[in-house]
Design a protein around this motif. Structure first.
Motif, PDB file in Angstrom:
ATOM      1  N   GLN A 252       0.820  -1.204   0.000  1.00 32.51           N
ATOM      2  CA  GLN A 252       0.000   0.000   0.000  1.00 32.51           C
ATOM      3  C   GLN A 252       0.857   1.258   0.000  1.00 32.51           C
ATOM      4  O   GLN A 252       0.542   2.252  -0.677  1.00 32.51           O
ATOM      5  CB  GLN A 252      -0.927  -0.017   1.224  1.00 32.51           C
ATOM      6  CG  GLN A 252      -1.931   1.119   1.256  1.00 32.51           C
ATOM      7  CD  GLN A 252      -2.936   1.032   0.130  1.00 32.51           C
ATOM      8  OE1 GLN A 252      -3.212  -0.047  -0.379  1.00 32.51           O
ATOM      9  NE2 GLN A 252      -3.480   2.167  -0.264  1.00 32.51           N
ATOM     10  N   GLN A 253       1.973   1.207   0.734  1.00 33.65           N
ATOM     11  CA  GLN A 253       2.867   2.359   0.766  1.00 33.65           C
ATOM     12  C   GLN A 253       3.475   2.615  -0.609  1.00 33.65           C
ATOM     13  O   GLN A 253       3.562   3.762  -1.066  1.00 33.65           O
ATOM     14  CB  GLN A 253       3.965   2.129   1.799  1.00 33.65           C
ATOM     15  CG  GLN A 253       4.935   3.305   1.936  1.00 33.65           C
ATOM     16  CD  GLN A 253       5.995   3.043   2.974  1.00 33.65           C
ATOM     17  OE1 GLN A 253       6.005   1.975   3.598  1.00 33.65           O
ATOM     18  NE2 GLN A 253       6.882   3.986   3.171  1.00 33.65           N
ATOM     19  N   VAL A 254       3.914   1.537  -1.279  1.00 34.17           N
ATOM     20  CA  VAL A 254       4.485   1.699  -2.620  1.00 34.17           C
ATOM     21  C   VAL A 254       3.433   2.251  -3.588  1.00 34.17           C
ATOM     22  O   VAL A 254       3.723   3.119  -4.420  1.00 34.17           O
ATOM     23  CB  VAL A 254       5.049   0.349  -3.111  1.00 34.17           C
ATOM     24  CG1 VAL A 254       5.454   0.444  -4.570  1.00 34.17           C
ATOM     25  CG2 VAL A 254       6.236  -0.071  -2.268  1.00 34.17           C
ATOM     26  N   LYS A 255       2.208   1.760  -3.466  1.00 33.33           N
ATOM     27  CA  LYS A 255       1.138   2.272  -4.329  1.00 33.33           C
ATOM     28  C   LYS A 255       0.904   3.759  -4.089  1.00 33.33           C
ATOM     29  O   LYS A 255       0.715   4.536  -5.046  1.00 33.33           O
ATOM     30  CB  LYS A 255      -0.147   1.493  -4.070  1.00 33.33           C
ATOM     31  CG  LYS A 255      -0.152   0.083  -4.636  1.00 33.33           C
ATOM     32  CD  LYS A 255      -1.485  -0.594  -4.386  1.00 33.33           C
ATOM     33  CE  LYS A 255      -1.513  -2.000  -4.977  1.00 33.33           C
ATOM     34  NZ  LYS A 255      -2.820  -2.677  -4.734  1.00 33.33           N
ATOM     35  N   GLU A 256       0.926   4.161  -2.834  1.00 34.39           N
ATOM     36  CA  GLU A 256       0.719   5.577  -2.542  1.00 34.39           C
ATOM     37  C   GLU A 256       1.866   6.432  -3.071  1.00 34.39           C
ATOM     38  O   GLU A 256       1.635   7.532  -3.601  1.00 34.39           O
ATOM     39  CB  GLU A 256       0.575   5.766  -1.027  1.00 34.39           C
ATOM     40  CG  GLU A 256      -0.707   5.164  -0.462  1.00 34.39           C
ATOM     41  CD  GLU A 256      -0.791   5.294   1.043  1.00 34.39           C
ATOM     42  OE1 GLU A 256       0.198   5.813   1.627  1.00 34.39           O
ATOM     43  OE2 GLU A 256      -1.822   4.907   1.623  1.00 34.39           O
ATOM     44  N   GLU A 257       3.104   5.928  -2.941  1.00 29.69           N
ATOM     45  CA  GLU A 257       4.245   6.672  -3.494  1.00 29.69           C
ATOM     46  C   GLU A 257       4.146   6.772  -5.019  1.00 29.69           C
ATOM     47  O   GLU A 257       4.425   7.831  -5.594  1.00 29.69           O
ATOM     48  CB  GLU A 257       5.549   5.990  -3.085  1.00 29.69           C
ATOM     49  CG  GLU A 257       5.840   6.071  -1.605  1.00 29.69           C
ATOM     50  CD  GLU A 257       7.103   5.320  -1.229  1.00 29.69           C
ATOM     51  OE1 GLU A 257       7.677   4.661  -2.134  1.00 29.69           O
ATOM     52  OE2 GLU A 257       7.520   5.392  -0.053  1.00 29.69           O
ATOM     53  N   ALA A 258       3.767   5.668  -5.664  1.00 30.16           N
ATOM     54  CA  ALA A 258       3.601   5.702  -7.123  1.00 30.16           C
ATOM     55  C   ALA A 258       2.497   6.662  -7.527  1.00 30.16           C
ATOM     56  O   ALA A 258       2.623   7.401  -8.522  1.00 30.16           O
ATOM     57  CB  ALA A 258       3.302   4.293  -7.645  1.00 30.16           C
ATOM     58  N   GLU A 259       1.427   6.674  -6.752  1.00 32.15           N
ATOM     59  CA  GLU A 259       0.331   7.589  -7.060  1.00 32.15           C
ATOM     60  C   GLU A 259       0.772   9.042  -6.885  1.00 32.15           C
ATOM     61  O   GLU A 259       0.406   9.922  -7.677  1.00 32.15           O
ATOM     62  CB  GLU A 259      -0.863   7.281  -6.146  1.00 32.15           C
ATOM     63  CG  GLU A 259      -2.118   8.050  -6.481  1.00 32.15           C
ATOM     64  CD  GLU A 259      -2.731   7.636  -7.794  1.00 32.15           C
ATOM     65  OE1 GLU A 259      -3.510   8.433  -8.358  1.00 32.15           O
ATOM     66  OE2 GLU A 259      -2.442   6.513  -8.264  1.00 32.15           O
ATOM     67  N   THR A 260       1.592   9.286  -5.852  1.00 31.67           N
ATOM     68  CA  THR A 260       2.105  10.643  -5.653  1.00 31.67           C
ATOM     69  C   THR A 260       3.007  11.060  -6.811  1.00 31.67           C
ATOM     70  O   THR A 260       2.918  12.200  -7.309  1.00 31.67           O
ATOM     71  CB  THR A 260       2.879  10.702  -4.326  1.00 31.67           C
ATOM     72  OG1 THR A 260       2.020  10.309  -3.250  1.00 31.67           O
ATOM     73  CG2 THR A 260       3.397  12.104  -4.067  1.00 31.67           C
ATOM     74  N   TYR A 261       3.893  10.150  -7.239  1.00 32.10           N
ATOM     75  CA  TYR A 261       4.766  10.454  -8.381  1.00 32.10           C
ATOM     76  C   TYR A 261       3.945  10.689  -9.644  1.00 32.10           C
ATOM     77  O   TYR A 261       4.236  11.605 -10.429  1.00 32.10           O
ATOM     78  CB  TYR A 261       5.752   9.312  -8.592  1.00 32.10           C
ATOM     79  CG  TYR A 261       6.669   9.502  -9.770  1.00 32.10           C
ATOM     80  CD1 TYR A 261       7.729  10.396  -9.719  1.00 32.10           C
ATOM     81  CD2 TYR A 261       6.470   8.782 -10.945  1.00 32.10           C
ATOM     82  CE1 TYR A 261       8.559  10.578 -10.804  1.00 32.10           C
ATOM     83  CE2 TYR A 261       7.302   8.957 -12.042  1.00 32.10           C
ATOM     84  CZ  TYR A 261       8.349   9.858 -11.963  1.00 32.10           C
ATOM     85  OH  TYR A 261       9.162  10.042 -13.051  1.00 32.10           O
TER      86      TYR A 261
END
Length: 393
Positions: A252-261
């Motif tokens: 979930q953290q990686v998904k949120e970082e990807a979404e932020t990028y």
């Protein structure tokens, strides 16, 4: 002589002083039988009877008077008990269910109430207090996984009559209904839903189903709230489950970082694309306008060329040379009259023109107008050509 021998003076020799006389210094206690008899006589007279008589009928009168007094005393005590049991108080937090000969009669509101003793049976029920019941157990989910759920049910009595008469043991009925509703809802959910984001929704569904069960049972209970305290996998697999949870959190953290990028890069790319589109449109408009201008200039020049081809051709030639030699201060001209190269001191001509004109120079450092300079050069060339022709003649 002894005090109790016949013929003696009882009053003088009785150590207890229980005789009829009270002379002398007699200070002994009174006769208990005599005191009891006097008390019963007084009670009998108060109740409307007659006092005891002297002589041979005194004993029987005293016995009948004492028995009647005892009966009267018992009657008074019984009447007081009946009056005491006939009234009761219902508190503000309570409701009273009255049964007459074991059958429901009425439900009493708060206040001072009356009942028939030994006939009416009153049961007081607290209807405002919020009570708590807990339930816990292991059960299967829809995807056939074991989960342990701890549940807390807050409830209160909504119908005092149904609470007293319909259910023998309301706590046990509530426990059974809670367990049934919880297992039904957990069996309809997945393990991930029960352990993570579906806990709040699970509590709402259990509350609705539990209230439906209690309504069907007629238990008289009203559910206030259902709280799912905890949902855990069995202890044997808790370590593995924690690893899975950590992996999901990392995902979930990686998904949120990807979404932020993505939210950062996509708008920038769109802005750059829009800027490139605008620049391309501007370049397109510029090229079109320049082409239209060149076309208009060429058409205008064509009209002039048709009127004087030689002059126009020569002027176009000079303008082309002007564009090529604009960065140099000297010009070499090949004349037709001789094979020698003629040198034109354009820098001196320009300097002289600048000196004579003074403030007539432009703001670019004193350079003269190219058109004027060209006209002067053409006039000079024509003058020299005429001189050469005259000499040759």
């Amino acid at each position: 002589m002894a005090w109790n021998e016949p013929g003696g003076n009882r009053n003088d020799n009785d150590p207890w002083g229980t005789g009829g006389g009270r002379g002398g210094n007699d200070q002994g206690p009174p006769d208990l039988d005599e005191a009891l008899k006097k008390g019963l006589d007084k009670l009998n007279r108060m109740l409307g009877g007659k006092g005891g008589r002297s002589g041979g009928s005194g004993g029987s009168s005293s016995s009948s008077g004492g028995f009647g007094a005892i009966l009267a005393l018992v009657a008074i005590i019984g009447l007081g008990y009946v009056v005491f049991q006939s009234f009761y108080t219902v508190d503000e937090q309570e409701r009273a269910v009255v049964l007459r000969f074991g059958e429901f009669s009425r439900t009493e509101e708060p206040g001072l109430r009356f009942k028939v003793p030994l006939i009416d049976d009153v049961t007081k029920v607290r209807v405002t207090n919020v009570r708590t019941a807990e339930s816990s157990g292991q059960m299967l989910t829809q995807d056939e996984n074991l989960v342990t759920v701890d549940l807390q049910v807050q409830y209160r009595v909504g119908d005092a009559k149904a609470y007293v008469l319909n259910i023998r043991d309301s706590n046990q009925a509530l426990a059974f209904a809670t367990d049934s509703a919880l297992r039904h809802e957990v069996g309809s959910s997945t393990l991930d839903g029960v352990l993570t984001e579906g806990r709040a929704e699970l509590a709402v569904r259990v509350e609705q189903r539990l209230q439906s069960f209690l309504r069907d049972y007629g238990a008289g209970l009203e559910i206030v709230r259902v709280n799912v305290e905890s949902t855990q996998p069995p202890p044997a697999v808790q370590d593995a489950f924690r690893e899975v949870q950590r992996a999901r959190e990392d995902e979930q953290q990686v998904k949120e970082e990807a979404e932020t990028y993505r939210n950062k890069v996509v708008p920038e790319a769109r802005g750059q694309a829009q800027r490139m589109i605008e620049e391309a449109n501007a370049y397109k408009e510029e090229v079109i306008e320049r082409a239209n201008g060149e076309t208009a200039r060429f058409l205008a020049m064509l009209e002039v060329y048709k009127m004087s081809p030689e002059v126009t051709r020569e002027r176009m030639y000079l303008q082309a040379l002007e564009g090529v030699l604009s960065s140099t201060s000297k010009v070499l001209v090949d004349t037709q009259s001789s094979g020698n190269m003629m040198y034109l001191p354009l820098d001196r001509l320009t300097q002289g023109r600048v000196t004579s004109s003074g403030s007539g120079s432009d703001s670019s450092g004193g350079n003269p107008d190219i058109s004027t300079l060209t006209d002067q050069v053409i006039q000079e060339l024509r003058g020299r050509q005429d001189t050469g022709i005259r000499r040759s003649r």
